[in-house]
Design a protein around this motif. Structure first.
Motif, PDB file in Angstrom:
ATOM      1  N   UNK A   1       0.911  -1.169   0.103  1.00 36.27           N
ATOM      2  CA  UNK A   1       0.012   0.120   0.161  1.00 36.27           C
ATOM      3  C   UNK A   1       1.004   1.217   0.154  1.00 36.27           C
ATOM      4  N   UNK A   2       0.542   2.208  -0.687  1.00 39.50           N
ATOM      5  CA  UNK A   2       1.196   3.683  -1.027  1.00 39.50           C
ATOM      6  C   UNK A   2       0.241   4.876  -0.882  1.00 39.50           C
ATOM      7  N   UNK A   3       0.434   5.850  -0.380  1.00 40.97           N
ATOM      8  CA  UNK A   3      -0.244   6.989  -0.558  1.00 40.97           C
ATOM      9  C   UNK A   3      -0.132   7.362  -1.910  1.00 40.97           C
ATOM     10  N   UNK A   4      -1.272   7.745  -2.547  1.00 44.58           N
ATOM     11  CA  UNK A   4      -1.447   7.850  -4.163  1.00 44.58           C
ATOM     12  C   UNK A   4      -0.998   9.343  -4.452  1.00 44.58           C
ATOM     13  N   UNK A   5       0.125   9.702  -4.155  1.00 45.19           N
ATOM     14  CA  UNK A   5       0.737  10.802  -4.599  1.00 45.19           C
ATOM     15  C   UNK A   5       2.262  11.035  -4.856  1.00 45.19           C
ATOM     16  N   UNK A   6       2.226  11.643  -5.962  1.00 47.87           N
ATOM     17  CA  UNK A   6       3.529  11.728  -6.761  1.00 47.87           C
ATOM     18  C   UNK A   6       4.393  12.580  -5.756  1.00 47.87           C
ATOM     19  N   UNK A   7       5.729  12.172  -5.575  1.00 46.80           N
ATOM     20  CA  UNK A   7       6.600  12.987  -4.582  1.00 46.80           C
ATOM     21  C   UNK A   7       7.098  14.115  -5.458  1.00 46.80           C
TER      22      UNK A   7
ATOM     23  N   UNK B   1       5.115  16.886  -7.534  1.00 48.79           N
ATOM     24  CA  UNK B   1       4.426  17.938  -6.952  1.00 48.79           C
ATOM     25  C   UNK B   1       2.869  17.700  -6.664  1.00 48.79           C
ATOM     26  N   UNK B   2       2.825  16.439  -6.164  1.00 47.90           N
ATOM     27  CA  UNK B   2       1.649  15.760  -5.282  1.00 47.90           C
ATOM     28  C   UNK B   2       0.492  15.560  -6.168  1.00 47.90           C
ATOM     29  N   UNK B   3       0.539  15.403  -7.299  1.00 45.21           N
ATOM     30  CA  UNK B   3      -0.624  14.896  -8.215  1.00 45.21           C
ATOM     31  C   UNK B   3      -0.951  13.625  -7.966  1.00 45.21           C
ATOM     32  N   UNK B   4      -2.130  12.987  -8.140  1.00 45.68           N
ATOM     33  CA  UNK B   4      -2.358  11.665  -8.035  1.00 45.68           C
ATOM     34  C   UNK B   4      -1.682  10.793  -9.072  1.00 45.68           C
ATOM     35  N   UNK B   5      -1.052   9.711  -8.504  1.00 41.34           N
ATOM     36  CA  UNK B   5      -0.379   8.873  -9.213  1.00 41.34           C
ATOM     37  C   UNK B   5      -1.411   7.946 -10.117  1.00 41.34           C
TER      38      UNK B   5
ATOM     39  N   UNK C   1       3.681   5.909 -13.989  1.00 40.31           N
ATOM     40  CA  UNK C   1       3.941   6.981 -14.456  1.00 40.31           C
ATOM     41  C   UNK C   1       2.899   8.288 -13.978  1.00 40.31           C
ATOM     42  N   UNK C   2       3.390   9.106 -13.242  1.00 37.28           N
ATOM     43  CA  UNK C   2       2.266  10.426 -13.194  1.00 37.28           C
ATOM     44  C   UNK C   2       2.079  11.102 -14.404  1.00 37.28           C
ATOM     45  N   UNK C   3       1.062  11.301 -14.741  1.00 38.06           N
ATOM     46  CA  UNK C   3       0.440  11.934 -15.750  1.00 38.06           C
ATOM     47  C   UNK C   3       0.819  13.401 -16.079  1.00 38.06           C
ATOM     48  N   UNK C   4       1.203  14.134 -14.949  1.00 36.30           N
ATOM     49  CA  UNK C   4       1.552  15.513 -15.000  1.00 36.30           C
ATOM     50  C   UNK C   4       2.887  15.832 -15.563  1.00 36.30           C
ATOM     51  N   UNK C   5       3.976  15.377 -14.632  1.00 38.12           N
ATOM     52  CA  UNK C   5       5.391  15.582 -15.277  1.00 38.12           C
ATOM     53  C   UNK C   5       6.212  14.253 -15.370  1.00 38.12           C
TER      54      UNK C   5
ATOM     55  N   UNK D   1      10.724   7.589  -3.295  1.00 37.57           N
ATOM     56  CA  UNK D   1       9.659   6.662  -3.564  1.00 37.57           C
ATOM     57  C   UNK D   1       8.342   6.953  -3.032  1.00 37.57           C
ATOM     58  N   UNK D   2       7.265   6.214  -3.592  1.00 40.72           N
ATOM     59  CA  UNK D   2       6.078   6.672  -2.772  1.00 40.72           C
ATOM     60  C   UNK D   2       5.923   6.326  -1.621  1.00 40.72           C
ATOM     61  N   UNK D   3       5.101   7.066  -0.821  1.00 43.24           N
ATOM     62  CA  UNK D   3       5.085   6.852   0.607  1.00 43.24           C
ATOM     63  C   UNK D   3       4.258   5.496   0.995  1.00 43.24           C
ATOM     64  N   UNK D   4       4.818   4.586   1.876  1.00 43.54           N
ATOM     65  CA  UNK D   4       4.253   3.417   1.895  1.00 43.54           C
ATOM     66  C   UNK D   4       3.165   3.511   3.160  1.00 43.54           C
ATOM     67  N   UNK D   5       2.362   2.801   3.041  1.00 41.41           N
ATOM     68  CA  UNK D   5       1.311   2.520   4.336  1.00 41.41           C
ATOM     69  C   UNK D   5       1.401   1.112   4.784  1.00 41.41           C
TER      70      UNK D   5
END
Lengths: 154, 405
Positions: free
Chosen positions: B79-85, B87-91, B103-107, B137-141
């Motif tokens: 499990x990971x927080x669904x946030x790109x490290x 600029x914080x868009x949803x992965x 792949x983050x759609x933003x950058x 890396x993605x922040x794990x939970x």
């Protein structure tokens, strides 16, 4: 009118009558629109589990049993009204495939209306003794987040 | 002398036997629940079958956070927080899918299935600052699986899942955990109610008389005793099931068929079990099919409820149809019971918002027969332990920041 045109008109009448009978809760009359081995199915696709789901699949007997019990339930007091599109009829002799888009509105006793469900009927109908009936009445619904649930089909 | 409004008088009962209805309506309580309960304990996220293959992912809301669950090439579900490290868009912006990488759609920053940052677009631009990908890396939970049920906690200090659940697992370990099951049904709705009222509805059996289907098929609903007994677990978990004996669900009396074939391991054909896990999960087993309810609190008077139906993986078409029919008959969107439950909890919320009757009574004591409220009391004792004040008095002992308005 040609026989073809007469059949198409009869099938379109069937679709309209189906919606009206359900909205007026004339439930035994609604069940009578099904062929003896006809089925009703309510289906939707889940993006969460990535599969088609059957939310209800009932033959005529099960529908009758279920709808006979409706008056014993505590029910959503809102009424529902269908708006159905002009049905696309693909006639093949004594059977036909029928595609009809529909929207279903919910109106509370206070008179507040909201869109309850959007979907498409993908039906297979059959002509027996001069009357068109459902061999398969299938509601494929786009709406998966429902407001108050219903004890009667859509 | 001004008499207190009668509807606000406390019941003459032990304070463990009633609830202040403002725990269901006050925004301050709702926000505290998110911090003190949902961010602290293990929460059900999905069934393991929803991430069955390497690369399968699910996106779920846990305590207001978007959490990505993904099965790695090593078979492990993480499990990971669904946030790109970056600029914080949803992965991930879909509910589910299968991916070889994210792949983050933003950058276009790219992460592996293990959450590691694999690549950044135009890397030369970061050379001057020596960007260390290994730290981004993605922040794990924390994520653990029991009997096919995938749980997540946002609390790094939480006890292991098995310790949290305690002995109540004996109600579902065998039917859910000894053969592979899969989710065949999923629907959801935003109910105009507080999340605890749905959990209460799922936990208390006294309301079984609301349902015509239950009145006809569950002999104990209107009777005095039942072969099924409440089981009070640790941490507010509870359940009810029988250890054998008389018929438990008399489907024939309701004219229902197909309910007994293909019983899950450890289940009799006429058996029913319900397990309620603190804070927000119900597992309801009707011998051959399982319903799992999960709640996502949105606000004091809004709750997203997810309903799952589980059947046996590898069922042939006939057996699957039987399980689906049994599931839908009672629990589908056009089923017998679910619409009535929704009407009940939404009615409660409308009435509680008016604050004309301030207290709810949970005082039945029936030697753990199903309509005993002992499990509700145990649940709210645990609720109070987390919240720092009892559910019967959310005002006086409450810190200023959490006081009920």
């Amino acid at each position: 009118m040609t026989m073809d045109t007469t059949d198409r008109e009869a099938i379109r009448d069937l679709v309209q009558r189906t919606a009206i009978l359900l909205d007026e809760e004339k439930l035994p009359d609604w069940v009578a629109l099904f062929d003896e081995t006809g089925t009703y199915e309510l289906t939707a696709y889940s993006t969460e589990i990535r599969r088609w789901m059957s939310w209800q699949l009932s033959d005529r007997e099960a529908l009758s049993r279920m709808l006979a019990e409706v008056h014993e339930h505590v029910r959503d007091p809102a009424r529902r009204r269908h708006l159905v599109s002009y049905p696309l009829v693909e006639l093949a002799g004594e059977t036909a495939r029928v595609t009809t888009h529909f929207s279903l509105y919910r109106t509370t006793p206070e008179g507040q209306s909201s869109l309850y469900m959007v979907g498409c009927y993908q039906d297979r109908v059959i002509k027996r003794e001069g009357a068109w009936r459902y061999a398969e009445h299938k509601a494929v619904v786009d709406t998966r987040m429902l407001d108050a649930f219903t004890h009667i089909p859509v | 002398m001004v008499q207190p409004f009668k509807g606000h008088e406390r019941p003459r009962l032990p304070d463990t036997h009633y609830l202040d209805n403002r725990i269901f309506t006050a925004p301050a309580v709702f926000h505290e629940e998110q911090e003190r309960i949902f961010a602290k304990v293990w929460l059900f996220a999905c069934h393991e079958s929803e991430v069955a293959e390497p690369g399968d992912f699910r996106c779920v809301q846990i305590a207001g956070k978007s959490i990505l669950l993904v099965r790695g090439t090593d078979g492990v579900v993480r499990a990971f927080h669904n946030i790109c490290r970056h600029r914080s868009a949803e992965i991930v912006r879909e509910d589910s899918g299968n991916a070889r990488k994210f792949t983050c759609f933003y950058h276009h920053w790219t992460y592996g299935l293990d959450g590691a940052l694999r690549g950044v677009a135009k890397p030369a631009g970061y050379e001057a600052v020596k960007l260390d990908k290994s730290e981004l890396g993605l922040i794990p939970a924390r994520c653990e699986i029991l009997a096919g049920l995938v749980f997540v906690t946002l609390n790094d200090d939480a006890e292991p899942l098995r310790d949290f659940l305690g002995d109540i697992v004996h109600g579902f370990l065998e039917p859910l955990g000894t053969i592979p099951l899969e989710t065949f049904h999923f629907h959801k709705a935003v109910l105009k109610t507080n999340w605890k009222l749905w959990q209460d509805n799922n936990s208390e059996r006294y309301h079984a008389m609301l349902h015509v289907a239950n009145r006809k098929t569950l002999p104990w609903v209107l009777g005095a005793t039942s072969p099924m007994k409440l089981r009070i677990g640790t941490h507010g978990h509870s359940g009810y099931w029988a250890d054998g004996g008389a018929a438990l669900v008399e489907y024939d009396k309701g004219g229902y068929t197909g309910g007994t074939e293909g019983a899950l391991p450890g289940m009799r054909g006429d058996e029913m079990r319900v397990i309620n896990l603190f804070p927000d999960l119900m597992i309801n087993i009707r011998s051959n099919v399982v319903r799992v309810d999960r709640m996502v609190p949105i606000g004091p008077d809004r709750t997203l409820v997810e309903w799952r139906g589980l059947g046996v993986k590898g069922d042939d078409a006939r057996m699957r149809a039987i399980r689906i029919r049994q599931h839908n008959l009672f629990w589908g969107p056009t089923g017998r019971n679910l619409p009535e439950d929704v009407l009940a909890v939404e009615s409660q919320t409308r009435a509680m918002q008016a604050d004309e009757v301030r207290y709810s009574i949970i005082a039945r004591e029936e030697d753990l027969n199903p309509t005993d409220d002992a499990n509700i009391r145990a649940y709210y004792k645990e609720w109070g332990r987390h919240m720092g004040y009892p559910p019967s008095s959310p005002t006086p002992a409450t810190p200023a920041s959490a006081r009920v308005a």
